[in-house]
Structures are given as C-alpha cells and as structure tokens.
Write an enzyme that holds these catalytic residues in place. Structure first.
Site, PDB file in Angstrom:
ATOM      1  N   HIS A 190       0.821  -1.222   0.000  1.00 11.87           N
ATOM      2  CA  HIS A 190       0.000   0.000   0.000  1.00 11.87           C
ATOM      3  C   HIS A 190       0.854   1.272   0.000  1.00 11.87           C
ATOM      4  O   HIS A 190       0.314   2.372  -0.061  1.00 11.87           O
ATOM      5  CB  HIS A 190      -0.954   0.016   1.195  1.00 11.87           C
ATOM      6  N   ASP A 207      -2.771 -10.677  -2.381  1.00  3.57           N
ATOM      7  CA  ASP A 207      -3.341 -10.191  -1.122  1.00  3.57           C
ATOM      8  C   ASP A 207      -4.826  -9.875  -1.363  1.00  3.57           C
ATOM      9  O   ASP A 207      -5.215  -9.553  -2.484  1.00  3.57           O
ATOM     10  CB  ASP A 207      -2.582  -8.921  -0.711  1.00  3.57           C
TER      11      ASP A 207
HETATM   12 ZN    ZN Z   1      -4.030  -7.265   2.763  1.00  4.22          ZN
END
Ligand code: ZN
Length: 272
Positions: free
Chosen positions: A125, A162
């Site tokens: 992220h 993910d």
């Molecule tokens: Zn994650």
C-alpha cells in the site's frame, strides 16, 4: 537449487500495537512452525539473514521528502496515520523487511536460489510519496527496482494475491512496460483501499501492463484458481518474465477478519 527464507529476530518489531492485525508474534510463530515442521533442517532450505535497507535503496522507489518524513515521525514516535504507527523499532523492522525482499529477489534473479520468501514482505500500500494500510516502504517495488537498476533486469512480473488491491505497487509501475503487475483482490467497492478496478490498465507505455482482477466477496478456491488459470497464466506466458515476485497476503483465507474472500489452505497450496 535451494529455497531461501529470510529471518531476523528484529522482524518482530514490526508490531503495530495491541489489537492490531500486524503483531510481532506472527514472526515468532512462523519461526516456531518452520522448526516444528523440520523445515530449517531440510538441506534444500537456507535461512537468510537480511541487512537493513539503506536510504539509497528506499530512494529507488520513494521520494526523498516522503522518506525523510517517515524518519522524522519515527524519531518523534508519531503515527503516519490512524492505523499505521511509526517508531524507531518499527522503522528498524521495516528496513529489515525491505532488505530481506531485496536479498531474496537478487538471489533468485542470479539463480542462487530457486525460490525465496521474504518474511513480512508485501507492504504494497506504500506508493512513491505516501504510506498507509500498515505499510511504510514498498519492499516489493524496491526489490523490483533493485534488480532493474543495479542488475539490469528487463521483465518483471508481480502477482499480488493479497485480499486488498496493491495500490502502491500499481501506482509506482503504472506507466512502466517492464513490470507487469497483476493483482487478484476482493471487489474494491467492498474493501480498502477502494481502488483496483478492471479499467485501471496502466498509462502511456505502461498501458496493458496493469491487470486488475477484482473478485466478489465469498469467492472460494474454484473461482479463484480459475481466474489464475485463465488470466494470470496466459499473461505470464506471453510476457515471459525473468523473475516473478509474488506478493502474498494470507488475508484471502476464509478465516481472515480483514477480508471476505474464502480461500482454503489447500487453495493457497494450489496457487503456489
Ligand atoms: Zn491485505
């Protein structure tokens, strides 16, 4: 050829506090499980001790202002955002995770390892000038840039499985045709970070090199593996990568509280 796993006792300092999903005991538990299963005694498995990434490594991907900001926050013990705390010990562990991902990626690229795992890696992220979602520095993107800029790698495939979209990694390589980024994740309308739609395909030279595969909440092994077989595998064959970086995330597992995909351990095994 051997299989490598990074381990360092300080990785457990990537502990974002009581009640946070990113707890330090994950690293100890992983080590104990590997020991119980006799994995460390397997002659084909090498334990690799990562060195902390240096500032110049972080700058392969991140902007200097952002890196300085994180170092300042660590000194002051202030969080980056409400769910991403920063402290000197978290920073130390973050640098070891980046160093570990660089190490295994370089060793696999040099064919010194067949496969490698960077424990704690996949901090997808974090973008060029932002962090968030428990991530400070994008170890996967830094590892990719490390072998491109220093070892002249030309075609890198990143498969991100993910449960969350790897927005940082996607942004970093959005205009880049040497890095094919494929992300399978839960429908972004239902989960953080709220982006990762099919129409986000890359820009300029990178058009077509960003592939998002959003999956509905409740997706089980069969549909997930079908998406892998019908989308990821043909694209990978066509792209002919020199190396594949798999950005894990155990969070598509059915029992994970952060996401709503429903993979089984068997499903992960088939994915690998
Ligand atoms: Zn994650």
């Amino acid at each position: 050829m051997k299989f490598g796993i990074t381990y360092h006792e300080k990785l457990k300092q990537y502990d974002l506090g009581p009640g946070h999903p990113f707890r330090g005991d994950r690293f100890e538990n992983a080590r104990k499980l590997f020991e119980e299963k006799g994995i460390f005694k397997n002659p084909d498995v090498t334990i690799l001790r990562p060195k902390p990434a240096k500032k110049e490594d972080l700058l392969l991907v991140h902007e200097e202002n952002y890196v300085n900001h994180i170092f300042e926050l660590a000194e002051q013990g202030k969080p980056y955002d409400i769910e991403t705390p920063v402290s000197p010990s978290i920073l130390e562990a973050a640098l070891l995770i980046v160093g570990g991902s660089m190490l295994v990626t370089e060793m696999v690229y040099r064919r010194e390892l067949k496969r490698g795992i960077s424990l704690g890696g996949g901090l997808h992220h974090a973008g060029k000038n932002y962090g968030g979602g428990f991530c400070l520095f994008n170890d996967v993107a830094i590892a990719a840039q490390h072998i491109r800029q220093r070892l002249h790698a030309k075609r890198i495939l990143i498969v991100d499985y993910d449960v969350h979209f790897g927005n940082g990694t996607s942004d970093i390589f959005y205009s880049d045709s040497q890095v094919l980024f494929i992300s399978l994740h839960q429908d972004p309308r239902t989960i953080y970070p709220g982006t990762g739609f099919v129409e986000q395909v890359g820009r300029g030279a990178g058009e077509g090199f960003n592939v998002n595969v959003p999956l509905p909440p409740g997706t089980t092994d069969n549909l997930y593996l079908k998406a892998v077989k019908e989308i990821v595998v043909p694209l990978a064959r066509e792209f002919k990568p020199e190396i594949i970086l798999a950005n894990g995330g155990s969070d598509p597992h059915f029992a994970d509280s952060l996401g709503s995909l429903a993979l089984s351990v068997q499903g992960f095994f088939k994915l690998a």
